[in-house]
Design an enzyme around this catalytic site. Structure first.
Site: not given
Length: 379
Positions: A101, A189
């Protein structure tokens, strides 16, 4: 302002961040054609502005054109958290060796952009933060010098063992930060960032939110907007000088000032009610703004009663009263309205409204909240 994954990936590609080959499709036929264009296994992904698409069945791996066609028929028209899927993204499938992530957000505590990296890629970062906060690496980026390549490498050396992977990931991160700043983002993101079976690091998913306060600098974003019906109301209200956010309750609120609006909503909750909206008419309201505010409240079918709570500082209570009287002339008001006027020209405002039998008056916030909740129960 949120944008779809396919739009975010197009921006990624402009900044040389590696992404899969992709085609946006609106019909099953287009999905079948996209499969042939990509020439291999694909992933069909619903394009809606909510999370949890995979859990809802909105993301499917398809090894054949027939499977892609079947996935398209199932996903297009699907309801995911109240949003109907009108388009899908067809991407080339990737053999994943590892997932990470990577995210950038504005952090008010450090007054900087905050970098977050976790080895727990492919799952919602909120869940990781709740169950394993120690697995999230956080770095506040100095706004004067930006993200330096050595900082990016240092972060990835904590979650990767292969130096080649670290260099690729660090290069992506530096480009992501450049994108973040230049595009005036509030969120960027990659979840997941993956290492494939060819040792390539790829942005398998992409999410970008733009800072609404900077939209005037980016007219190119207008074509990207895909607002829900509630968001369209919020944008329309902003154009009229109002701050409006629709909620799920049954008590409409009209207040001047964001702090007082939040306090009013808290007061309604305290006495057992549920606010239907946040609506701030601002500190320099005029009668026409009050008319517009009433239109938003009365057009909401869930609203069973309205609380108007005005503390006159810059806002004049008599202006609010005149706006209400104008609204009553043009609108068919069938629900109870509780009003509290205090501050600048409150006496004059009350005088203007004294003959109106539609209104229920209150002297304090607590009294107003109790009266509007009781009125909603009787409505």
């Amino acid at each position: 302002m949120k944008i779809h994954e396919y739009q975010a990936k197009e921006i990624f590609a402009d900044y040389k961040i590696p992404v899969q080959q992709q085609v946006v499709c609106y019909t099953p036929k287009q999905v079948a054609e996209a499969y042939e264009t990509i020439n291999g296994p694909v992933v069909v992904k619903a394009q809606v502005l909510v999370g949890g698409r995979g859990k809802a069945g909105g993301i499917k791996f398809c090894a054949t054109k027939e499977k892609a066609l079947e996935a398209a028929n199932n996903i297009l028209g699907m309801n995911i958290k109240g949003l109907i899927v009108e388009k899908v993204l067809v991407c080339s499938a990737v053999n994943i060796e590892n997932e990470l992530y990577v995210g950038l957000i504005n952090d008010r505590n450090t007054k900087s952009v905050l970098l977050m990296v976790s080895a727990e890629g492919g799952v919602e970062i909120e869940e990781v933060a709740k169950t394993h906060p120690e697995k999230i690496i956080k770095v506040a980026i100095d706004p004067l010098i930006g993200l330096q390549p050595y900082q990016a490498r240092n972060v990835f050396f904590q979650v990767m063992k292969n130096g080649n992977h670290v260099r690729q990931a660090a290069d992506i991160l530096v480009k992501l930060y450049k994108l973040y700043v230049e595009k005036d983002c509030s969120l960027a993101e990659i979840n997941p960032m993956v290492i494939d079976d060819q040792n390539n690091v790829i942005a398998l998913d992409a999410k970008i939110n733009f800072d609404d306060n900077a939209l005037f600098r980016h007219t190119e974003y207008d074509a990207m907007a895909d607002y829900t019906e509630d968001e369209k109301l919020e944008v329309d209200a902003k154009d009229k000088g109002l701050s409006y956010i629709k909620l799920d309750g049954n008590i409409g609120c009209m207040v001047n000032g964001a702090g007082l609006a939040m306090a009013t909503m808290d007061m309604i909750k305290l006495y057992g009610g549920n606010p239907a909206n946040f609506l701030d008419i601002g500190g320099s309201s005029n009668p026409q703004k009050v008319v517009h505010a009433m239109e938003y409240l009365l057009n909401d079918k869930k609203v069973e009663a309205v609380l108007i709570n005005i503390f006159g500082g810059i806002t004049r209570c008599d202006d609010v009263a005149r706006g209400l009287l104008d609204a009553f002339k043009i609108m068919n008001v069938k629900i109870p309205i509780v009003i509290r006027l205090s501050g600048t020209n409150a006496k004059e405002g009350r005088e203007l409204l004294k003959d109106n039998k539609t209104l229920i008056t209150a002297d304090s916030m607590g009294e107003a909240a109790r009266k509007v909740i009781e009125a909603a129960k009787k409505a």
